[in-house]
Scaffold this active site. Structure first.
Site, PDB file in Angstrom:
ATOM      1  N   LEU A 101       0.829  -1.203   0.000  1.00  0.00           N
ATOM      2  CA  LEU A 101       0.000   0.000   0.000  1.00  0.00           C
ATOM      3  C   LEU A 101       0.865   1.255   0.000  1.00  0.00           C
ATOM      4  O   LEU A 101       1.938   1.286   0.600  1.00  0.00           O
ATOM      5  CB  LEU A 101      -0.898  -0.008   1.234  1.00  0.00           C
ATOM      6  CG  LEU A 101      -1.867  -1.193   1.284  1.00  0.00           C
ATOM      7  CD1 LEU A 101      -2.432  -1.358   2.684  1.00  0.00           C
ATOM      8  CD2 LEU A 101      -2.988  -1.011   0.266  1.00  0.00           C
ATOM      9  N   ASN A 115      -4.301  -5.256   9.733  1.00  0.00           N
ATOM     10  CA  ASN A 115      -3.841  -6.350   8.865  1.00  0.00           C
ATOM     11  C   ASN A 115      -3.617  -7.607   9.696  1.00  0.00           C
ATOM     12  O   ASN A 115      -3.378  -7.532  10.897  1.00  0.00           O
ATOM     13  CB  ASN A 115      -2.514  -5.947   8.200  1.00  0.00           C
ATOM     14  CG  ASN A 115      -1.996  -7.003   7.238  1.00  0.00           C
ATOM     15  OD1 ASN A 115      -2.767  -7.590   6.473  1.00  0.00           O
ATOM     16  ND2 ASN A 115      -0.690  -7.265   7.267  1.00  0.00           N
ATOM     17  N   HIS A 117      -1.042 -10.985   9.509  1.00  0.00           N
ATOM     18  CA  HIS A 117       0.143 -11.500   8.816  1.00  0.00           C
ATOM     19  C   HIS A 117       0.483 -12.868   9.411  1.00  0.00           C
ATOM     20  O   HIS A 117       0.477 -13.032  10.634  1.00  0.00           O
ATOM     21  CB  HIS A 117       1.316 -10.530   8.990  1.00  0.00           C
ATOM     22  CG  HIS A 117       2.536 -10.976   8.271  1.00  0.00           C
ATOM     23  ND1 HIS A 117       2.667 -10.868   6.891  1.00  0.00           N
ATOM     24  CD2 HIS A 117       3.679 -11.572   8.707  1.00  0.00           C
ATOM     25  CE1 HIS A 117       3.834 -11.365   6.534  1.00  0.00           C
ATOM     26  NE2 HIS A 117       4.464 -11.796   7.602  1.00  0.00           N
ATOM     27  N   THR A 149       1.307   0.437   9.251  1.00  0.00           N
ATOM     28  CA  THR A 149       2.145   1.628   9.043  1.00  0.00           C
ATOM     29  C   THR A 149       2.743   1.508   7.643  1.00  0.00           C
ATOM     30  O   THR A 149       2.667   0.430   7.030  1.00  0.00           O
ATOM     31  CB  THR A 149       3.248   1.713  10.114  1.00  0.00           C
ATOM     32  OG1 THR A 149       3.978   0.487  10.088  1.00  0.00           O
ATOM     33  CG2 THR A 149       2.674   1.942  11.495  1.00  0.00           C
ATOM     34  N   LEU A 152       6.172  -2.250   5.277  1.00  0.00           N
ATOM     35  CA  LEU A 152       5.461  -3.516   5.049  1.00  0.00           C
ATOM     36  C   LEU A 152       5.485  -4.417   6.290  1.00  0.00           C
ATOM     37  O   LEU A 152       6.553  -4.666   6.853  1.00  0.00           O
ATOM     38  CB  LEU A 152       6.111  -4.249   3.864  1.00  0.00           C
ATOM     39  CG  LEU A 152       5.459  -5.574   3.473  1.00  0.00           C
ATOM     40  CD1 LEU A 152       4.098  -5.335   2.857  1.00  0.00           C
ATOM     41  CD2 LEU A 152       6.364  -6.357   2.529  1.00  0.00           C
ATOM     42  N   THR A 180      -5.908 -21.688  11.346  1.00  0.00           N
ATOM     43  CA  THR A 180      -6.996 -21.925  12.320  1.00  0.00           C
ATOM     44  C   THR A 180      -6.936 -20.886  13.438  1.00  0.00           C
ATOM     45  O   THR A 180      -7.972 -20.456  13.946  1.00  0.00           O
ATOM     46  CB  THR A 180      -6.920 -23.339  12.945  1.00  0.00           C
ATOM     47  OG1 THR A 180      -5.679 -23.474  13.642  1.00  0.00           O
ATOM     48  CG2 THR A 180      -7.045 -24.424  11.896  1.00  0.00           C
ATOM     49  N   GLU A 182      -5.540 -17.826  13.062  1.00  0.00           N
ATOM     50  CA  GLU A 182      -5.889 -16.524  12.465  1.00  0.00           C
ATOM     51  C   GLU A 182      -7.385 -16.283  12.570  1.00  0.00           C
ATOM     52  O   GLU A 182      -7.847 -15.181  12.872  1.00  0.00           O
ATOM     53  CB  GLU A 182      -5.446 -16.482  10.995  1.00  0.00           C
ATOM     54  CG  GLU A 182      -3.940 -16.541  10.798  1.00  0.00           C
ATOM     55  CD  GLU A 182      -3.534 -16.350   9.346  1.00  0.00           C
ATOM     56  OE1 GLU A 182      -4.137 -15.517   8.657  1.00  0.00           O
ATOM     57  OE2 GLU A 182      -2.604 -17.047   8.898  1.00  0.00           O
TER      58      GLU A 182
HETATM   59  C1  GAR Z   1      -3.563 -15.599   5.530  1.00  0.00           C
HETATM   60  O1  GAR Z   1      -2.714 -16.577   6.038  1.00  0.00           O
HETATM   61  C2  GAR Z   1      -3.042 -14.208   5.832  1.00  0.00           C
HETATM   62  O2  GAR Z   1      -2.426 -14.126   7.094  1.00  0.00           O
HETATM   63  C3  GAR Z   1      -2.017 -14.035   4.748  1.00  0.00           C
HETATM   64  O3  GAR Z   1      -2.621 -14.577   3.602  1.00  0.00           O
HETATM   65  C4  GAR Z   1      -3.526 -15.608   3.989  1.00  0.00           C
HETATM   66  C5  GAR Z   1      -4.869 -15.290   3.406  1.00  0.00           C
HETATM   67  O4  GAR Z   1      -5.768 -16.334   3.602  1.00  0.00           O
HETATM   68  N1  GAR Z   1      -1.674 -12.651   4.573  1.00  0.00           N
HETATM   69  C6  GAR Z   1      -0.495 -12.248   4.154  1.00  0.00           C
HETATM   70  O5  GAR Z   1       0.415 -13.000   3.841  1.00  0.00           O
HETATM   71  C7  GAR Z   1      -0.325 -10.743   4.085  1.00  0.00           C
HETATM   72  N2  GAR Z   1       1.050 -10.375   4.068  1.00  0.00           N
HETATM   73  P1  GAR Z   1      -7.322 -16.090   3.449  1.00  0.00           P
HETATM   74  O6  GAR Z   1      -7.521 -15.416   2.085  1.00  0.00           O
HETATM   75  O7  GAR Z   1      -7.924 -17.459   3.466  1.00  0.00           O
HETATM   76  O8  GAR Z   1      -7.791 -15.228   4.582  1.00  0.00           O
END
Ligand code: GAR
Length: 198
Positions: A101, A115, A117, A149, A152, A180, A182
Site C-alpha cells: 500500500l 492487517n 500476517h 504503518t 510492510l 486456524t 488466524e
Molecule cells: C492468511 O494466512 C493471511 O495471514 C495471509 O494470507 C492468507 C490469506 O488467507 N496474509 C499475508 O500474507 C499478508 N502479508 P485467506 O484469504 O484465506 O484469509
C-alpha cells in the site's frame, strides 16, 4: 452504523471468519457495526463467492487496470470511502490482501487500518513466511494482527497467536495450523476495537 470494508486477494477464509463473528455475535446490535463490503483486487479471488454466500456485497477493483500504484490506491480509497458514514468512519481490514500500500493510503486510514500476517512479527515480514520459519528451525510459528504503518508488515501489534512447528511440517501443514488461529484472533481483535469505539 459503523461500516467495515474487508480487502482480499484470495481464498477469503479470514474474511469469512470475521463475517461469521459479526453475524453470530450480533455486531450490528452490540456495536452498531456491519461488514458492508468485501473488495478484491482480483476478479477470480475465491473469497468473492464466499462473501456473496454470506450475504455481503462484493466489488472488484483490478490493479492491472491502473498505470501506477498511486492511481490504484486512490481509486480504492474512493470505493472504500463510499462507506464512510457521518461520525462513523469506515474501518478497513486487510485479510490476505496481497498488495503493497502507498503511504497515502496508509495515512488516510491510519488507526482504522488493520492487517493480519502469518508470522510472529517482527519475524518474517513479507512472503513465504511458513517455509522461512521451517528453514530457520523455529520451534514455534504463528500469526499477528497489527495496525498498519507505511513499512510492510510493521505497526503496533494488537494480538498474536502461537502454534508449534512440528517435525515433518511442510509450509502447507504449518500454514493450515496457523490459519486456524488466524480465524480466532482476527475477529476477536476487531470485536475488541469496536467495543472500544476504535
Ligand atoms: C492468511 O494466512 C493471511 O495471514 C495471509 O494470507 C492468507 C490469506 O488467507 N496474509 C499475508 O500474507 C499478508 N502479508 P485467506 O484469504 O484465506 O484469509
Amino acid at each position: 452504523m459503523k461500516n467495515i470494508v474487508i480487502l482480499i486477494s484470495g481464498a477469503g477464509s479470514n474474511m469469512a471468519a470475521i463475517v461469521h463473528a459479526a453475524q453470530h455475535d450480533h455486531w450490528a446490535s452490540r456495536y452498531g457495526a456491519r461488514v458492508a463490503a468485501v473488495i478484491s483486487n482480483k476478479a477470480d479471488a475465491r473469497g468473492l463467492a464466499l462473501a456473496r454466500e454470506l450475504g455481503v456485497p462484493t466489488d472488484v477493483l483490478d490493479h492491472k487496470a491502473f498505470t501506477s500504484r498511486e492511481a490504484f490506491d486512490a481509486a480504492l480509497m474512493q470505493r472504500i470511502d463510499a462507506f464512510d458514514a457521518p461520525g462513523a468512519p469506515v474501518l478497513v481490514l486487510l485479510a490476505g490482501f496481497m498488495r503493497i500500500l502507498t503511504p497515502q493510503f496508509v495515512s488516510h486510514y491510519d488507526a482504522r487500518l488493520v492487517n493480519i500476517h502469518p508470522s510472529l512479527l517482527p519475524a518474517f515480514a513479507g512472503l513465504n513466511t511458513h517455509q522461512r520459519a521451517i528453514d530457520a528451525g523455529c520451534k514455534v510459528a504463528g500469526a499477528t494482527v497489527h495496525r498498519v504503518t507505511p513499512e510492510l508488515d510493521h505497526g503496533p501489534i494488537l494480538a498474536q497467536a502461537v502454534v508449534p512447528v512440528l517435525p515433518g511440517d511442510t509450509a502447507q501443514t504449518l500454514a493450515a495450523r496457523v490459519l486456524t488461529q488466524e480465524h480466532l484472533i482476527y475477529p476477536q481483535v476487531i470485536a475488541g476495537l469496536l467495543q472500544k469505539q476504535l
